[in-house]
Design a protein around this motif. Structure first.
Motif, PDB file in Angstrom:
ATOM      1  N   VAL A  82       0.836  -1.203   0.000  1.00  0.00           N
ATOM      2  CA  VAL A  82       0.000   0.000   0.000  1.00  0.00           C
ATOM      3  C   VAL A  82       0.865   1.245   0.000  1.00  0.00           C
ATOM      4  CG1 VAL A  82      -2.022  -1.040   1.116  1.00  0.00           C
ATOM      5  CG2 VAL A  82      -0.214  -0.049   2.525  1.00  0.00           C
ATOM      6  N   ARG A  83       0.356   2.271  -0.651  1.00  0.00           N
ATOM      7  CA  ARG A  83       1.123   3.523  -0.757  1.00  0.00           C
ATOM      8  C   ARG A  83       0.352   4.662  -0.122  1.00  0.00           C
ATOM      9  NH1 ARG A  83       4.666   3.073  -5.710  1.00  0.00           N
ATOM     10  NH2 ARG A  83       4.289   0.964  -6.461  1.00  0.00           N
ATOM     11  N   ASN A  84       1.138   5.576   0.403  1.00  0.00           N
ATOM     12  CA  ASN A  84       0.572   6.824   0.890  1.00  0.00           C
ATOM     13  C   ASN A  84       1.544   7.914   0.475  1.00  0.00           C
ATOM     14  OD1 ASN A  84      -0.598   8.934   2.183  1.00  0.00           O
ATOM     15  ND2 ASN A  84      -0.560   8.024   4.232  1.00  0.00           N
ATOM     16  N   GLY A  85       1.236   8.582  -0.635  1.00  0.00           N
ATOM     17  CA  GLY A  85       2.200   9.531  -1.189  1.00  0.00           C
ATOM     18  C   GLY A  85       3.426   8.760  -1.654  1.00  0.00           C
ATOM     19  N   ASP A  86       4.618   9.197  -1.171  1.00  0.00           N
ATOM     20  CA  ASP A  86       5.862   8.520  -1.539  1.00  0.00           C
ATOM     21  C   ASP A  86       6.113   7.288  -0.690  1.00  0.00           C
ATOM     22  OD1 ASP A  86       6.440  10.332  -3.492  1.00  0.00           O
ATOM     23  OD2 ASP A  86       7.704  11.601  -2.214  1.00  0.00           O
ATOM     24  N   TYR A  87       5.365   7.179   0.390  1.00  0.00           N
ATOM     25  CA  TYR A  87       5.627   6.072   1.300  1.00  0.00           C
ATOM     26  C   TYR A  87       4.928   4.811   0.810  1.00  0.00           C
ATOM     27  CZ  TYR A  87       6.265   3.414   5.533  1.00  0.00           C
ATOM     28  OH  TYR A  87       6.629   2.445   6.421  1.00  0.00           O
ATOM     29  N   ARG A  88       5.656   3.714   0.883  1.00  0.00           N
ATOM     30  CA  ARG A  88       5.085   2.440   0.420  1.00  0.00           C
ATOM     31  C   ARG A  88       5.356   1.374   1.471  1.00  0.00           C
ATOM     32  NH1 ARG A  88       7.214  -0.657  -5.042  1.00  0.00           N
ATOM     33  NH2 ARG A  88       5.667  -2.330  -5.121  1.00  0.00           N
ATOM     34  N   THR A 137      12.139   1.104   2.134  1.00  0.00           N
ATOM     35  CA  THR A 137      13.188   1.995   1.642  1.00  0.00           C
ATOM     36  C   THR A 137      13.408   3.099   2.664  1.00  0.00           C
ATOM     37  OG1 THR A 137      12.154   1.685  -0.511  1.00  0.00           O
ATOM     38  CG2 THR A 137      13.944   3.248  -0.397  1.00  0.00           C
ATOM     39  N   PRO A 138      14.660   3.337   3.044  1.00  0.00           N
ATOM     40  CA  PRO A 138      14.909   4.473   3.935  1.00  0.00           C
ATOM     41  C   PRO A 138      14.510   5.770   3.239  1.00  0.00           C
ATOM     42  CG  PRO A 138      16.874   3.085   3.719  1.00  0.00           C
ATOM     43  CD  PRO A 138      15.902   2.643   2.679  1.00  0.00           C
ATOM     44  N   GLY A 139      13.898   6.669   3.962  1.00  0.00           N
ATOM     45  CA  GLY A 139      13.527   7.947   3.342  1.00  0.00           C
ATOM     46  C   GLY A 139      12.393   8.604   4.095  1.00  0.00           C
ATOM     47  N   PRO A 140      11.906   9.716   3.549  1.00  0.00           N
ATOM     48  CA  PRO A 140      10.823  10.423   4.213  1.00  0.00           C
ATOM     49  C   PRO A 140       9.535   9.590   4.196  1.00  0.00           C
ATOM     50  CG  PRO A 140      11.241  11.345   2.027  1.00  0.00           C
ATOM     51  CD  PRO A 140      12.308  10.333   2.288  1.00  0.00           C
ATOM     52  N   PRO A 141       8.635   9.699   5.131  1.00  0.00           N
ATOM     53  CA  PRO A 141       8.697  10.672   6.237  1.00  0.00           C
ATOM     54  C   PRO A 141       9.451  10.156   7.464  1.00  0.00           C
ATOM     55  CG  PRO A 141       6.618   9.504   6.298  1.00  0.00           C
ATOM     56  CD  PRO A 141       7.368   8.958   5.128  1.00  0.00           C
ATOM     57  N   ALA A 148      19.882  12.838   4.969  1.00  0.00           N
ATOM     58  CA  ALA A 148      21.213  12.363   5.363  1.00  0.00           C
ATOM     59  C   ALA A 148      21.122  10.997   6.040  1.00  0.00           C
ATOM     60  CB  ALA A 148      21.870  13.378   6.296  1.00  0.00           C
ATOM     61  N   THR A 149      20.120  10.808   6.871  1.00  0.00           N
ATOM     62  CA  THR A 149      19.935   9.512   7.545  1.00  0.00           C
ATOM     63  C   THR A 149      19.622   8.431   6.523  1.00  0.00           C
ATOM     64  OG1 THR A 149      19.122  10.657   9.505  1.00  0.00           O
ATOM     65  CG2 THR A 149      18.657   8.304   9.356  1.00  0.00           C
ATOM     66  N   ALA A 150      18.755   8.773   5.577  1.00  0.00           N
ATOM     67  CA  ALA A 150      18.398   7.802   4.539  1.00  0.00           C
ATOM     68  C   ALA A 150      19.640   7.382   3.750  1.00  0.00           C
ATOM     69  CB  ALA A 150      17.348   8.402   3.602  1.00  0.00           C
TER      70      ALA A 150
END
Lengths: 137, 179
Positions: free
Chosen positions: A34-40, A58-62, A67-69
């Motif tokens: 499932v996706r919510n915006g860029d988040y999957r 996948t590391p990343g927002p939110p 830098a952490t990602a």
């Protein structure tokens, strides 16, 4: 009352690539995608273990800043994540089957103390051990 | 070294990991830099520097730690003569093996064998591959550097206590040490 681990996740560099790897080469199937915006939120499940889902994240927002990602991506790519173990009935047969599909093995099957184990990596760099337990009799 | 975490491209790191995996799988073989560079699809000029930035040790030293790890496992798990273990783990001379083994572990191969056997209880439930990784010597200082220090009586510290990386003054070709 009972407790059990329902989802444990991996960081992967590309969810589509990871999904193809875990389903086509390792025999998992999609449980949730499932996706919510860029988040999957993506989890796969092995047919033999319906109580457990393996998350492919996948590391990343939110969840992470850029830098952490990037750091997490680097750690995964360097093989710095914890060991994963896939239990199989027949390590050598699984090795042949998976190798024929193009899985990158890091160690051929070796028998030690009655157990047979091999090693492979997913495309992102996560390291797996393929372990055939000692025959119980 | 810490800025390397964020500055190296993960795709490059993944390919460098492949070279590290190949050394892990066959640490007894010779690994000249051009062979490793080919595995990682980078130029020979970039390989050693990129590898060190990624993994904290130059590839040749990484290979030595793996060989010592293998040798330690064979000392513990087999009755093979030490000369045979030296051959199997990639050294061509028993003398070089013994010297580098002592440099890295601080002990003689024979002493490690006796001690490992005495302590080999209660570890059966840890997968061997993980066990051996846990026992991997932490080689942060060049072997030659350490030997030099010991000759001058400066530093008797165990490898794991050495906190800083001595500055390298010469660029050395990276290859499996022939012994």
């Amino acid at each position: 009352m009972s407790q059990s681990v329902q989802v444990a996740g991996l960081y992967v560099r590309d969810q589509d690539e990871a999904l193809a790897f875990y389903t086509e080469k390792l025999g998992f199937r999609v449980h949730t995608d499932v996706r919510n915006g860029d988040y999957r939120w993506l989890t796969v499940q092995h047919p033999d273990q319906p109580s457990f889902q393996l998350g492919l994240f996948t590391p990343g927002p939110p969840v992470h800043d850029a830098a952490t990602a990037q750091s997490l991506q680097a750690i995964v790519a360097k093989g710095g994540m914890p060991p994963l173990i896939l239990a199989v009935d027949d390590c050598r047969a699984a090795y042949e089957r998976m190798r024929a599909k193009g899985v990158e093995f890091t160690q051929e099957p070796i028998e030690r103390y009655g157990k047979v184990d091999a090693g492979f990596r997913d495309p992102s760099g996560n390291g797996w051990k393929l372990i055939q337990a000692r025959k119980s009799n | 070294m810490s800025e390397g975490l964020a500055s190296q491209d993960p795709r490059l790191l993944r390919r460098l990991l492949r070279a590290k995996d190949r050394m892990d799988a066959a640490s007894h073989e010779d690994w000249p830099v051009q062979r490793l560079a080919r595995v990682s699809h980078v130029s020979e000029a970039h390989f050693a520097r990129s590898f060190k930035e990624a993994f904290g040790v130059p590839p040749h030293r990484y290979l030595l730690t793996r060989r010592i790890e293998q040798a330690t496992a064979l000392l513990r798990d087999t009755d093979l003569p030490i000369s045979e273990i030296a051959l199997r783990t990639g050294w061509q001379s028993l003398g070089t093996f013994g010297r580098i083994f002592r440099d890295i572990t601080g002990q003689n191969p024979g002493a490690v064998r006796s001690r490992a056997r005495a302590a080999a209880h209660g570890i059966g439930s840890v997968p061997n591959c993980i066990l051996s990784a846990a026992e991997r010597p932490d080689l942060r200082t060049a072997v030659s550097e350490k030997r030099k220090r010991q000759r001058h009586g400066i530093n008797r510290a165990q490898p794991k206590e050495i906190k800083h990386e001595p500055k390298r003054t010469s660029s050395r070709t990276i290859r499996a040490r022939p012994g």
